[in-house]
Design an enzyme around this catalytic site. Structure first.
Site, PDB file in Angstrom:
ATOM      1  N   ILE A  21       0.817  -1.217   0.000  1.00 29.19           N
ATOM      2  CA  ILE A  21       0.000   0.000   0.000  1.00 29.19           C
ATOM      3  C   ILE A  21       0.849   1.265   0.000  1.00 29.19           C
ATOM      4  CG2 ILE A  21      -2.011  -1.081   1.078  1.00 29.19           C
ATOM      5  CD1 ILE A  21      -1.075   0.014   3.763  1.00 29.19           C
ATOM      6  N   GLY A  22       2.171   1.123   0.010  1.00 31.39           N
ATOM      7  CA  GLY A  22       3.044   2.288  -0.042  1.00 31.39           C
ATOM      8  C   GLY A  22       4.488   1.866  -0.173  1.00 31.39           C
ATOM      9  N   GLY A  28       8.780   3.612  -0.425  1.00 32.67           N
ATOM     10  CA  GLY A  28       9.671   4.762  -0.365  1.00 32.67           C
ATOM     11  C   GLY A  28      11.107   4.303  -0.449  1.00 32.67           C
ATOM     12  N   GLY A  29      12.021   5.234  -0.203  1.00 27.46           N
ATOM     13  CA  GLY A  29      13.431   4.925  -0.364  1.00 27.46           C
ATOM     14  C   GLY A  29      13.957   3.930   0.655  1.00 27.46           C
ATOM     15  N   MET A  30      13.291   3.810   1.813  1.00 27.27           N
ATOM     16  CA  MET A  30      13.783   2.934   2.874  1.00 27.27           C
ATOM     17  C   MET A  30      12.982   1.646   2.988  1.00 27.27           C
ATOM     18  SD  MET A  30      16.364   4.564   3.977  1.00 27.27           S
ATOM     19  CE  MET A  30      17.045   6.211   4.087  1.00 27.27           C
ATOM     20  N   VAL A  74       5.422  -0.544   2.540  1.00 28.99           N
ATOM     21  CA  VAL A  74       4.418  -0.835   3.557  1.00 28.99           C
ATOM     22  C   VAL A  74       3.364  -1.753   2.957  1.00 28.99           C
ATOM     23  CG1 VAL A  74       2.698   0.119   5.136  1.00 28.99           C
ATOM     24  CG2 VAL A  74       4.806   1.386   4.680  1.00 28.99           C
ATOM     25  N   LYS A 110       5.632  -2.560   7.871  1.00 25.69           N
ATOM     26  CA  LYS A 110       6.697  -1.814   7.208  1.00 25.69           C
ATOM     27  C   LYS A 110       7.880  -2.749   6.983  1.00 25.69           C
ATOM     28  CE  LYS A 110       9.005   1.892   5.796  1.00 25.69           C
ATOM     29  NZ  LYS A 110       9.250   3.039   6.691  1.00 25.69           N
ATOM     30  N   ASP A 131      11.835  12.337  10.509  1.00 23.06           N
ATOM     31  CA  ASP A 131      11.365  12.307   9.114  1.00 23.06           C
ATOM     32  C   ASP A 131       9.951  12.873   9.009  1.00 23.06           C
ATOM     33  OD1 ASP A 131      11.750  11.849   6.417  1.00 23.06           O
ATOM     34  OD2 ASP A 131      11.057   9.770   6.500  1.00 23.06           O
TER      35      ASP A 131
END
Length: 497
Positions: free
Chosen positions: A17-18, A20-22, A25, A40, A136
């Site tokens: 559902i998501g 990013g760079g790290m 999710v 996560k 963040d």
């Protein structure tokens, strides 16, 4: 990893559902408790060296401290797992990110941005009091939940704050929202999070971050030497943003002052100077409480206020003097002798010194100053500071209107018609942005001896036809010091089930 993977024989991965760079999710399912969770998946970036990767793992272990945070504006961390990679199990919040909402609807006006800022500030304050720096803060990590909450998520980069934590030669977080000293020196402090809050507010009103550039390198170069890009849409929130974005961390406003500044924008009084507080009014034992309790934000599930209606009259009926809120119920000069407010037990989180958890027979639990006494009026449970005139009123069951703002407008009309508010000045009546079915009424009036009093009241609907209220009364000159105290009460309030 793929759909259907089971972690720790418990958490089933359902869909991404998501990302990013790290990491990314997943929406998942907890087979033991039978509930949805957010999972996560932490992916170490390829540019990390072996030594940095070790620090990364250590930082993740420290992030487990975020699991002790319990606050309506913080996504709860439920578990941390380690397989061939780290996993953080979090509360699943059906929501849209503030970043996505901003991209769809465009910039917010100053007043709505201030409301959102107060919500984020409350989450940061709770984290900082627990010793956790977020690192963040940005629109992507703020969620507008389906249940009305504004919640801060992604504590995966969080670290324990012990006078500031330094990670040499590392820039963790998003360059467009990281404080200059954090980008330059790798330091992590409360002041860094407040700078990131300022950058987030900038993005809300301007549509882009204060150092938006085509590449991360260009952003970091501008951050190192340039002032923030000029603002065109910020209006009254602009000066607040610029103060938060001050390059000198020592000159940024702290949590209490930031809360006051944002509230002034939200209520339309930002052009007026903030009132001076009379510090002689504050007992020494409360000064630490003021620093700790500042700006706990209004949250739709757990904040409220008002002095109750003298009868269970539906506020949908036409307002009449007989239906006016009995504001004197808890404001009698010599209240009846009551019991101590202490009926303490363990609460969901630790309280500042001088406060205790109070479980009331009327059916609620809340943080109350330990020295205050409790008494019962005809319509409300009352708490009074024995050394002054601060008063808290709680009514656990009122019948709300379908529009909580109308609830207060009719109460205002009835109170004035009854002559209960001489010298009345309205500060604000309106919905609470984060509150599903919540609204506030803030005002001042004069007593017979000419003292100007200040009241803030919030009503929150908990179910169809059911609501609760809380009210805080104090001298108007003392309101700047009292507002953080009331916020602590509001964010702690829970109806007993």
């Amino acid at each position: 990893m793929s759909t259907g993977t089971v972690l720790a024989d418990r958490y089933v991965l359902e869909e991404v559902i998501g990302a990013g760079g790290m990491g990314r999710v997943w929406r998942g399912h907890d087979r033991v408790l039978g509930r949805p969770v957010a999972v996560k998946e932490i992916l170490s970036p390829p540019w990390l060296t072996a030594g940095a990767a070790e620090r990364w793992q250590h930082g993740l272990r420290e992030a487990q401290a975020a699991s002790r945070l319990r606050h309506p504006n913080v996504v709860a961390v439920l578990d941390v797992l380690q397989t061939d990679r780290p996993w953080i199990i979090m509360e699943y919040v059906p929501a849209r990110s503030l970043d996505a909402v901003l991209a769809e609807r465009g910039p917010f006006d100053a007043r709505d941005a201030a409301r959102l800022g107060l919500e984020i500030l409350a989450a940061l304050d709770a984290a900082h009091r627990a010793g956790v720096i977020h690192r963040d803060v940005k629109p992507h990590n703020v969620l507008l939940a389906a249940d009305g909450r504004v919640v801060l998520t992604d504590f995966g980069l969080a670290v324990i704050a012990e006078g500031g934590v330094t990670v040499p030669q590392q820039v963790l977080g998003s360059p467009e929202f990281v404080a200059p000293e954090c980008a330059r020196d790798g330091v992590s402090t409360v002041e860094c999070d407040l700078w990131s809050l300022g950058a987030t507010l900038y993005a809300l009103v301007e549509g882009v971050s204060p150092y938006h550039r085509p590449t991360a390198v260009a952003t970091l170069a501008a951050l190192a030497v340039d002032p923030p890009d000029p603002m065109a849409r910020a209006g009254p929130i602009g000066p607040v943003i610029l103060r938060l974005l001050n390059r000198d961390p020592r000159r940024r406003p702290g949590v209490i002052e930031t809360g006051l500044l944002l509230r002034a924008v939200m209520t339309g009084s930002a052009t007026r100077p903030l009132p001076k507080a009379r510090r002689r009014w504050v007992p020494r034992r409360w000064r630490a409480v003021l620093a700790a309790a500042a700006a706990c934000v209004l949250a739709g599930a757990g904040t409220a206020a008002a002095v109750g209606l003298p009868e269970r009259v539906s506020p949908d009926a036409p307002a009449t003097p007989a239906a006016a809120p009995a504001v004197q119920d808890c404001l009698v000069p010599s209240p009846p002798v009551g019991t101590s407010s202490i009926n303490a037990g363990a609460g969901p989180y630790a309280l500042p010194g001088g406060w205790d958890w109070h479980a009331d027979d009327a059916g609620f639990t809340a943080a109350i100053p330990a020295s205050w006494s409790r008494f019962q009026s005809a319509t409300a449970v009352c708490f009074r500071d024995p050394g002054g005139t601060r008063t808290l009123a709680v009514e656990t069951a009122v019948t709300p209107t379908t529009d909580p703002t109308t609830f207060w407008r009719r109460a205002e009309t009835a109170s004035r018609a009854a002559g209960a508010l001489p010298g009345y000045t309205k500060i604000s009546i309106g919905p609470v942005l984060a509150g599903s079915g919540g609204a506030e009424w803030e005002s001042t009036w004069e007593t017979k001896d000419g003292t100007r009093r200040h009241a803030r009241r919030i009503v929150v609907t908990t179910a169809p036809g059911q609501a609760y209220t809380l009210s805080w009364f104090t001298d108007d000159t003392d309101w700047p010091l009292d507002e953080p105290l009331f916020r602590l009460v509001m964010t702690s309030y829970r109806g007993n089930t």
